[in-house]
Structures are given as C-alpha cells and as structure tokens.
Design a protein around this motif. Structure first.
Motif, PDB file in Angstrom:
ATOM      1  N   ALA A   3       0.792  -1.566   0.255  1.00 51.04           N
ATOM      2  CA  ALA A   3      -0.135  -0.097  -0.008  1.00 51.04           C
ATOM      3  C   ALA A   3       0.399   1.361  -0.436  1.00 51.04           C
ATOM      4  N   SER A   4       2.438   0.893   0.700  1.00 57.82           N
ATOM      5  CA  SER A   4       2.592   2.472   0.733  1.00 57.82           C
ATOM      6  C   SER A   4       3.466   2.450  -0.566  1.00 57.82           C
ATOM      7  N   LEU A   5       3.904   1.720  -1.532  1.00 56.97           N
ATOM      8  CA  LEU A   5       4.279   1.909  -3.052  1.00 56.97           C
ATOM      9  C   LEU A   5       3.022   1.900  -3.326  1.00 56.97           C
ATOM     10  N   CYS A   6       2.394   2.046  -3.473  1.00 57.72           N
ATOM     11  CA  CYS A   6       1.201   2.391  -4.172  1.00 57.72           C
ATOM     12  C   CYS A   6       1.092   4.110  -4.032  1.00 57.72           C
ATOM     13  N   CYS A   7       1.502   4.312  -2.555  1.00 57.56           N
ATOM     14  CA  CYS A   7       1.423   5.723  -2.931  1.00 57.56           C
ATOM     15  C   CYS A   7       2.292   7.030  -3.735  1.00 57.56           C
ATOM     16  N   ILE A   8       3.607   6.315  -4.117  1.00 53.88           N
ATOM     17  CA  ILE A   8       4.693   6.329  -4.768  1.00 53.88           C
ATOM     18  C   ILE A   8       5.003   7.561  -6.226  1.00 53.88           C
ATOM     19  N   SER A   9       5.013   8.350  -6.093  1.00 52.27           N
ATOM     20  CA  SER A   9       5.187   9.440  -6.472  1.00 52.27           C
ATOM     21  C   SER A   9       5.605  10.288  -7.342  1.00 52.27           C
ATOM     22  N   ASP A  10       6.784  10.727  -6.390  1.00 50.38           N
ATOM     23  CA  ASP A  10       8.130  11.208  -6.572  1.00 50.38           C
ATOM     24  C   ASP A  10       9.189  10.568  -7.412  1.00 50.38           C
ATOM     25  N   PRO A  11       9.682  11.587  -8.791  1.00 48.29           N
ATOM     26  CA  PRO A  11      10.277  10.809  -9.834  1.00 48.29           C
ATOM     27  C   PRO A  11      11.452   9.580  -9.025  1.00 48.29           C
ATOM     28  N   GLN A  17      11.763   7.888  -6.089  1.00 47.73           N
ATOM     29  CA  GLN A  17      11.382   6.585  -5.335  1.00 47.73           C
ATOM     30  C   GLN A  17      10.940   5.571  -6.554  1.00 47.73           C
ATOM     31  N   LEU A  18       9.568   6.783  -7.538  1.00 53.12           N
ATOM     32  CA  LEU A  18       9.295   5.558  -8.135  1.00 53.12           C
ATOM     33  C   LEU A  18      10.506   5.282  -9.549  1.00 53.12           C
ATOM     34  N   ALA A  19      11.361   5.759  -9.472  1.00 48.55           N
ATOM     35  CA  ALA A  19      13.141   5.262 -10.867  1.00 48.55           C
ATOM     36  C   ALA A  19      13.553   4.353 -10.073  1.00 48.55           C
ATOM     37  N   ALA A  20      13.187   4.193  -8.603  1.00 51.94           N
ATOM     38  CA  ALA A  20      14.466   3.660  -7.547  1.00 51.94           C
ATOM     39  C   ALA A  20      13.535   1.731  -7.285  1.00 51.94           C
ATOM     40  N   LEU A  21      11.424   2.157  -7.539  1.00 51.27           N
ATOM     41  CA  LEU A  21      10.803   1.090  -7.365  1.00 51.27           C
ATOM     42  C   LEU A  21      11.233   0.041  -8.647  1.00 51.27           C
ATOM     43  N   PHE A  22      11.036   1.109 -10.178  1.00 50.32           N
ATOM     44  CA  PHE A  22      11.369   0.391 -10.927  1.00 50.32           C
ATOM     45  C   PHE A  22      12.923  -0.426 -10.978  1.00 50.32           C
ATOM     46  N   ASP A  23      13.568  -0.131 -10.320  1.00 51.23           N
ATOM     47  CA  ASP A  23      14.975  -0.397 -10.018  1.00 51.23           C
ATOM     48  C   ASP A  23      14.835  -1.790  -9.650  1.00 51.23           C
ATOM     49  N   THR A  24      14.137  -1.944  -8.570  1.00 57.91           N
ATOM     50  CA  THR A  24      13.928  -2.512  -7.360  1.00 57.91           C
ATOM     51  C   THR A  24      13.749  -3.514  -8.035  1.00 57.91           C
ATOM     52  N   ALA A  25      12.504  -3.798  -9.304  1.00 58.62           N
ATOM     53  CA  ALA A  25      11.633  -5.099  -9.981  1.00 58.62           C
ATOM     54  C   ALA A  25      12.303  -5.286 -10.806  1.00 58.62           C
ATOM     55  N   ARG A  26      12.881  -4.595 -11.362  1.00 61.42           N
ATOM     56  CA  ARG A  26      13.923  -5.029 -12.476  1.00 61.42           C
ATOM     57  C   ARG A  26      15.195  -6.048 -11.838  1.00 61.42           C
ATOM     58  N   ARG A  27      15.694  -5.802 -11.323  1.00 57.18           N
ATOM     59  CA  ARG A  27      16.858  -6.348 -10.092  1.00 57.18           C
ATOM     60  C   ARG A  27      15.832  -7.932  -9.375  1.00 57.18           C
ATOM     61  N   VAL A  28      14.938  -7.575  -9.009  1.00 62.30           N
ATOM     62  CA  VAL A  28      14.337  -8.515  -8.214  1.00 62.30           C
ATOM     63  C   VAL A  28      14.139  -9.724  -9.572  1.00 62.30           C
ATOM     64  N   LYS A  29      13.119  -9.200 -10.476  1.00 66.34           N
ATOM     65  CA  LYS A  29      12.688  -9.981 -11.849  1.00 66.34           C
ATOM     66  C   LYS A  29      13.832 -11.084 -12.151  1.00 66.34           C
ATOM     67  N   GLU A  30      14.666 -10.548 -12.517  1.00 69.03           N
ATOM     68  CA  GLU A  30      15.978 -10.863 -12.951  1.00 69.03           C
ATOM     69  C   GLU A  30      17.257 -12.017 -12.259  1.00 69.03           C
ATOM     70  N   THR A  31      17.117 -11.801 -10.924  1.00 68.21           N
ATOM     71  CA  THR A  31      17.146 -12.705 -10.110  1.00 68.21           C
ATOM     72  C   THR A  31      16.453 -13.588 -10.090  1.00 68.21           C
ATOM     73  N   ILE A  32      15.057 -13.878 -10.151  1.00 71.46           N
ATOM     74  CA  ILE A  32      14.286 -15.181 -10.303  1.00 71.46           C
ATOM     75  C   ILE A  32      14.479 -15.592 -11.749  1.00 71.46           C
ATOM     76  N   PHE A  72       0.314   2.237 -14.030  1.00 70.32           N
ATOM     77  CA  PHE A  72       0.483   0.647 -15.411  1.00 70.32           C
ATOM     78  C   PHE A  72       1.778   0.272 -14.320  1.00 70.32           C
ATOM     79  N   ARG A  73       2.597   0.581 -14.614  1.00 68.25           N
ATOM     80  CA  ARG A  73       3.788   0.690 -14.819  1.00 68.25           C
ATOM     81  C   ARG A  73       3.898   0.234 -13.332  1.00 68.25           C
ATOM     82  N   LYS A  74       3.332   0.707 -11.564  1.00 74.73           N
ATOM     83  CA  LYS A  74       4.025   0.744 -11.547  1.00 74.73           C
ATOM     84  C   LYS A  74       2.943  -0.827 -10.068  1.00 74.73           C
ATOM     85  N   LEU A  75       2.022  -0.661 -10.798  1.00 72.47           N
ATOM     86  CA  LEU A  75       1.647  -2.175 -10.489  1.00 72.47           C
ATOM     87  C   LEU A  75       2.077  -3.223 -11.477  1.00 72.47           C
ATOM     88  N   VAL A  76       2.422  -3.306 -11.407  1.00 71.90           N
ATOM     89  CA  VAL A  76       3.312  -4.228 -11.913  1.00 71.90           C
ATOM     90  C   VAL A  76       4.600  -4.681 -11.437  1.00 71.90           C
TER      91      VAL A  76
END
Length: 456
Positions: A40-48, A50-65, A286-290
């Motif tokens: 829920a906290s991640l859903c609130c992100i709007s700061d650029p 924080q968004l960049a950090a969210l997207f980068d973390t998702a990329r790294r986790v996907k590639e790890t798995i 949409f990108r956030k929810l993914v």
C-alpha cells in the motif's frame, strides 16, 4: 478469502514517507516478498526518485528469479459462445451484433498449423463461457486436436487453458488432458463492482468464480494463473486483493499462483463500459502496479498481453514482466483467416507479427523463450515453487530460453531478426551465470547441429 476491510485499512494508513519507502525497497530487493501494508505504501509513490528506485528494484528482482528471458505464447480462441452478461465484454450474451462461432476440430487444427508456421510452441486455449452441444467434452477434444497437430517435426508443446470455472471432477479431466496452467481471472475482487458489471449467467456468482482455483487444486492441477481486469475498480484495491488470493492458495495448498495476468480494460464491441472504464488506470500507474506485484510476489510469472501498445509494452518489460503474448488474435479463426473484428473479444494495442516482436525484444537485451521444460519434467506446483522462490529456477530458465530461441532463429526467423540476434548474442550469453552459460552453449550447439526441443 478476500478481506475488503483489511485492504482499505492498509490503503488508508499508507504513506510514501522517504525512510519508509527506502526500508520497503531494501526488504523487497531480497526477493522475499512484501506484506499488504508495504504494498500500500508503494502504491502512494509519485516522487520521480522513488519511482526510479521502485522500477529498478523490480527489474533486479525479476532478473534474480527469472533472468532476462520473456516467455512467448499466443492465445487460441476456439469459441466466442457465452451465456454470461459481462458489461465490459464483446462476448456477452446480449451482444447481438457479434458474429458467434465455435471452431470445428478441423478448423482448430488449421489455426494450430498457422501458429506452428510462425514458430509458436505454447498456446493459451480460450473459450467463451458456453460450449457447443458437446458441452465440456468440446474443450477436451480441442486440447487433443491441438496436441495432435503436426507441421513437419513441429508441434505445440504445452497448452495452458482459460475456460469457465469447473467442478472438481471436470478439473480432474482437464488435468488428465495434460494441460500446463489453468488460468482464470476474477476480473474484479471488489464485490459491489463485481455484481454491478456481471448481471446474468453463472459468472454473476462471485463465490463460484473465486473458488475455482481451490477446485482446480483439488482436481490435481497444481499450476494456476489468476488475474484482474484493471479499470473496473481501484487498482490499488485489486493489487492487495490479488496478494490475498495468492496467500490463500499458498496457505491452503502450499502453492501460490504460477502466473498473474494484468490486462487493462480495452474497447469492446457494443460496450459503453469498455469505452469508459469506471476506474481508468494511467500508464504510469500501470507500470507501478506491475513493479509492485513483482516485489510482493517475486516467484510469480507476470503476464502482459497484446492489449497494450508496443511502447507501453517496451516500458513494462523491465519492471517484472516474465511472459508475453505476441501476434495475437482474439476471435475464433483469426490466425488461419483474415481477422473478423466483430467476432473479437476486445481491441488489441499491439498488432505486430511474432517475428517483429521477437526482433524488438531481442534488440532490448531480452531473451525470447519458447521453453516448456518445467511442465514436461514435472517441475510444477510445489516442485516449481521450491525452485522459483529462492531463485534456483534461473539455472534452468536461462539455458532453456537461449536454446529455444536458437531453435526459433534456425527455423522461423527473418533475416532481419537473425541479424539482430547475432549482434546481441554475446550480451545475452554474458548475462548468464558461468555454469548456466556453459549449459546454454552446449544446448545451442545441439540445436545448430539439427537437434530440436533441447532442454534441461
């Protein structure tokens, strides 16, 4: 199964406070998942930043798995007959302008032949929620026809299935037909919205539909796929409800969903609701929810369909998506014949042929994968999850993705696509761990010497 009050509580107290977001992303980077409050906290992100950090973390986790592979499949619509009244869908029973059709077994074989000609190895069988006079036998016969169809030495190696919710005995029959994943979307987990948009037919029964995955598991199917049609209700609510559903399956059966699909509501024949979504989801959201889904459920396969346009698909690949459809048709007979738009379920955003999609994602540094090894080696259900959750599955995904891609390049790719792949091949190999790279090189060499369907 879905605690709406708990979801709204999580959303009400959520905050994008910088320290909190940093801590959540640090935890998420370990690929151990997130709870509802953290999501829920991640859903609130709007700061650029924080968004960049969210997207980068998702990329790294996907590639790890899963590494850099993107699994490729095509939907195969065998029928658009339907007894339900879903206000957003062209297949709904009262849409008299839709050309109704259920394919004969010979027509299904022609569709499969066309898909094999393009290079597809995985299909998702889709049918409207009513059957011809054969009833459920029609689905079983269609699965047999798909598996039995050959084009030279090529055949469809795995069929996933998206059909109406079944009883436990029917799910047993589906399991015996050797399907891969049973896929079904709740459409919306918000009960009030669900009843407002599903006004007639068996699908109007929320509980019958949400219980389908439990019955599938009881019937022996241990790989299931869930999803939401985003745009019907608040996307943040739907995201947390997906997590609750996944946790329920994990708790009851020891196996969470194999896949989660994230379609957005798109225009459909004679549907004002589809033209004007009640809760539209922006491209950014949409990108956030993914990305949030990837961090909340690191092990799950996230499926992105051709509902989205090519640019949005490109932007989303790196945020956690691991499976995509390509060259899709959403009407029965759409591959072997010219597409008939008044028989389609919804409008597509990406009309590109398979080869063009393959070339595009390869140029971006992803590995197109046609692999079906896990299904055929018994790495399903708990066995798959035991490897996926700690990231061990990548030791198989990486080499199998490259060898299945090499097979596509040898047999189906255009000269332009082969040229792009040749240019990118060193980079694709270098992204692999040393042991996986050696295995991939051996498997690819087998392919280039004429062997086919090489996997580990």
């Amino acid at each position: 199964m879905i605690d709406e009050a708990r979801i709204w509580q999580s959303l009400a107290k959520a905050s994008p406070e910088a320290t909190r977001i940093h801590e959540i992303l640090e935890k998420a980077s370990l690929a151990q998942g997130l709870d509802a409050d953290e999501m829920a906290s991640l859903c609130c992100i709007s700061d650029p930043e924080q968004l960049a950090a969210l997207f980068d973390t998702a990329r790294r986790v996907k590639e790890t798995i899963y590494g850099r592979r993107l699994v490729i499949f095509a939907p195969l619509y065998i029928s658009n007959l339907c007894a339900n009244e879903c206000l957003y869908c062209a297949f709904r029973a009262k849409n008299k302008s839709l050309k109704r059709r259920s394919l004969s077994q010979e027509e299904i074989r022609r569709e499969v032949d066309r898909l094999l000609e393009q290079g597809h190895k995985r299909v998702l069988l889709v049918a409207g929620e009513a059957y011809p006079r054969q009833g459920f036998d029609y689905v079983i016969e269609s699965i047999e026809s798909i598996y039995d169809t050959r084009r030279g030495q090529d055949q469809i190696r795995r069929i996933n299935v998206n059909v109406a919710p079944l009883s436990v005995p029917e799910f047993r029959r589906l399991h015996e037909a050797k399907i891969g994943t049973y896929q079904l979307f709740q459409e919306t987990y918000h009960r009030e919205t669900y009843h407002a948009v599903h006004t007639a037919g068996r699908k109007a029964d929320y509980d019958w539909r949400i219980g389908a995955m439990d019955r599938a598991m009881q019937g022996g199917i241990d790989d299931v796929g869930i999803g939401v049609l985003f745009g019907l209700a608040d996307w943040r609510f739907e995201l947390l409800a997906l997590k609750q559903h996944a946790d329920h399956l994990d708790s009851e059966f020891g196996v969470g969903p194999h896949t989660i699909s994230v379609p957005r509501l798109e225009p459909a024949s004679n549907s004002l609701l589809a033209e004007h979504p009640p809760k539209p989801v922006s491209d950014l959201d949409f990108r956030k929810l993914v990305a949030i889904l990837r961090l909340a459920l690191p092990y799950v396969g996230i499926i992105l369909s051709t509902r989205e346009n090519p640019n949005l698909r490109r932007e989303t690949f790196a945020l956690g998506v691991s499976q995509i459809s390509a060259g899709s048709r959403t009407n029965p007979g759409g591959y072997a014949e010219d597409e008939v738009f008044d028989a389609s379920q919804f409008s597509l955003g990406d009309h590109r042929p398979l080869d063009e999609v393959i070339r595009d994602i390869t140029s971006m540094g992803f590995v197109p994968s046609f692999c079906t090894a896990c299904y055929r080696l018994g790495r399903t259900g708990r066995d798959f999850m035991d490897m996926a959750k700690p990231g061990l599955i990548r030791a198989h995904c990486d080499p199998n993705a490259l060898s299945s891609f090499a097979e596509y390049l040898e047999d189906f790719a255009s000269p332009e696509t082969r040229a792009v792949a040749e240019q990118m091949w060193p980079e694709l190999l270098s992204s692999l761990e040393p042991s996986a790279r050696l295995r991939a090189e051996r498997q690819v060499e087998q392919i280039r010497k004429g062997e086919r369907d090489v996997y580990c």
